[in-house]
Design a protein around this motif. Structure first.
Motif, PDB file in Angstrom:
ATOM      1  N   ALA A   1       0.850  -1.187   0.000  1.00 57.71           N
ATOM      2  CA  ALA A   1       0.000   0.000   0.000  1.00 57.71           C
ATOM      3  C   ALA A   1       0.885   1.234   0.000  1.00 57.71           C
ATOM      4  O   ALA A   1       2.061   1.167   0.357  1.00 57.71           O
ATOM      5  N   ILE A   2       0.318   2.336  -0.408  1.00 60.75           N
ATOM      6  CA  ILE A   2       1.036   3.602  -0.378  1.00 60.75           C
ATOM      7  C   ILE A   2       0.300   4.523   0.583  1.00 60.75           C
ATOM      8  O   ILE A   2      -0.767   5.056   0.280  1.00 60.75           O
ATOM      9  N   THR A   3       0.854   4.677   1.767  1.00 58.95           N
ATOM     10  CA  THR A   3       0.231   5.493   2.805  1.00 58.95           C
ATOM     11  C   THR A   3       1.285   6.396   3.430  1.00 58.95           C
ATOM     12  O   THR A   3       2.485   6.270   3.144  1.00 58.95           O
ATOM     13  N   GLU A   4       0.840   7.291   4.298  1.00 60.12           N
ATOM     14  CA  GLU A   4       1.779   8.149   5.012  1.00 60.12           C
ATOM     15  C   GLU A   4       2.694   7.324   5.906  1.00 60.12           C
ATOM     16  O   GLU A   4       3.853   7.674   6.117  1.00 60.12           O
TER      17      GLU A   4
ATOM     18  N   VAL B   1       8.404   5.115   6.799  1.00 58.68           N
ATOM     19  CA  VAL B   1       9.375   4.021   6.766  1.00 58.68           C
ATOM     20  C   VAL B   1      10.450   4.302   5.723  1.00 58.68           C
ATOM     21  O   VAL B   1      11.644   4.125   5.970  1.00 58.68           O
ATOM     22  N   VAL B   2      10.029   4.756   4.563  1.00 58.03           N
ATOM     23  CA  VAL B   2      10.968   5.036   3.473  1.00 58.03           C
ATOM     24  C   VAL B   2      11.971   6.107   3.882  1.00 58.03           C
ATOM     25  O   VAL B   2      13.147   6.063   3.495  1.00 58.03           O
TER      26      VAL B   2
ATOM     27  N   VAL C   1      15.903   1.966  -0.870  1.00 53.94           N
ATOM     28  CA  VAL C   1      14.561   1.426  -1.078  1.00 53.94           C
ATOM     29  C   VAL C   1      14.639   0.495  -2.281  1.00 53.94           C
ATOM     30  O   VAL C   1      14.963   0.928  -3.388  1.00 53.94           O
ATOM     31  N   LEU C   2      14.364  -0.771  -2.060  1.00 47.84           N
ATOM     32  CA  LEU C   2      14.374  -1.758  -3.140  1.00 47.84           C
ATOM     33  C   LEU C   2      12.928  -2.015  -3.557  1.00 47.84           C
ATOM     34  O   LEU C   2      12.088  -2.375  -2.718  1.00 47.84           O
TER      35      LEU C   2
ATOM     36  N   ASP D   1       7.778   7.895  -6.532  1.00 49.78           N
ATOM     37  CA  ASP D   1       7.464   9.263  -6.083  1.00 49.78           C
ATOM     38  C   ASP D   1       7.805   9.452  -4.606  1.00 49.78           C
ATOM     39  O   ASP D   1       8.381  10.473  -4.214  1.00 49.78           O
ATOM     40  N   ILE D   2       7.454   8.472  -3.770  1.00 49.66           N
ATOM     41  CA  ILE D   2       7.740   8.576  -2.337  1.00 49.66           C
ATOM     42  C   ILE D   2       9.244   8.612  -2.091  1.00 49.66           C
ATOM     43  O   ILE D   2       9.740   9.408  -1.289  1.00 49.66           O
ATOM     44  N   ALA D   3       9.979   7.742  -2.780  1.00 50.91           N
ATOM     45  CA  ALA D   3      11.434   7.711  -2.605  1.00 50.91           C
ATOM     46  C   ALA D   3      12.064   9.040  -3.014  1.00 50.91           C
ATOM     47  O   ALA D   3      12.967   9.553  -2.336  1.00 50.91           O
TER      48      ALA D   3
END
Length: 293
Positions: free
Chosen positions: A166-169, A174-175, A181-182, A200-202
């Protein structure tokens, strides 16, 4: 008052002077020689010593400042690998388990697995193992930073974090902690379209990332196309993880392909992937060393 680049050689406990000067850039040799705990580094020493001299800080306060810096520097000794992907079934748990075990077998440990996925697949696999390495640590996302600091103090060198699909806050938080980040990605159109949100998060958190192609079919044109598409957005691990039965078969009883058959093609893939991960996680450190030479 003449502020020399050296200070008297002192033990932090009691600040009792011994013979000779102690350079501000004192390193690990002082510890090995039994000279007491050295100060952290030149810049920190100068700042702390200047405050001590100018503002008359009490010895206890001065020692507390040094201890805080030393505690923070300890944290840097644990490398953090986060496996993240919006798509479920991409192989995050499989890669997390295999990379941690491979690190232990290669002498790059001690390693610890952290399962943040509510499904608990990684924890279930670990509980079926006959050995206790790599270690497993339970941690809620909200307490992950404190948990990592405690693991660093315990001497762990590598932390491998499995995340939910999932993509959450919470995933973003964590990232932020990752040294790398793999992003496991299957060579399929749906998976390739889904990687954008993880990338995008990374990028938003300024964390280095790389792709690992998983569950690939041998000699499939789609695999080559997937590598080409991913390489336009970031680094791609040269080790392609193929779709073989031995990955699932070995994990049934808590093992990995390297433990089931160390000479198998799958074991070789994981060893190559570990080498790639290790290199990517240490790129910044190697660059800084070159700059100081």
């Amino acid at each position: 008052m003449n502020h020399s680049p050296c200070i008297e050689r002192r033990k932090l406990v009691g600040l009792r002077p011994t013979k000779g000067p102690l350079p501000l850039s004192t390193s690990k040799q002082a510890l090995k020689a039994g000279e007491g705990r050295p100060f952290v580094d030149c810049a920190i020493q100068k700042s702390c010593l200047r405050a001590f001299v100018q503002y008359g800080l009490q010895v206890a306060c001065f020692l507390a400042i040094i201890k805080a810096f030393q505690h923070e520097s300890t944290r840097a000794h644990v490398k953090i690998l986060v496996l993240a992907s919006q798509k479920g079934g991409a192989g995050k748990t499989t890669l997390a388990a295999h990379i941690a075990v491979a690190a232990e077998l290669a002498g790059a440990g001690p390693a610890v697995l952290i399962d943040t996925d509510p499904q608990g697949s990684l924890s279930a696999w670990w509980n079926s193992r006959a050995v206790d390495t790599p270690a497993l640590s339970a941690a809620k996302l909200a307490e992950l930073r404190a948990k990592l600091e405690a693991l660093a103090e315990a001497g762990f060198k590598l932390a491998v974090i499995d995340t939910p699909p999932a993509i959450t806050e919470a995933i973003r938080d964590v990232v932020k902690l990752a040294d790398l980040v793999l992003i496991p990605t299957r060579p399929s159109p749906h998976d390739l379209r889904a990687v954008g949100s993880t990338v995008d998060i990374a990028q938003e958190t300024a964390r280095p990332f790389a792709f690992a192609v998983t569950q690939a079919k041998s000699n499939a044109r789609l695999t080559v196309q997937a590598v080409a598409a991913l390489s336009a957005h970031g680094a791609v691990a040269p080790a392609i993880v193929h779709d073989r039965v031995d990955y699932a078969a070995s994990m049934v009883d808590g093992r990995t392909v390297g433990e089931a058959d160390a000479k198998s093609r799958s074991a070789d893939e994981i060893n190559q992937l570990l080498a790639f991960v290790h290199e990517r996680m240490n790129v910044k450190q190697q660059t800084k060393k070159k700059e100081t030479v």
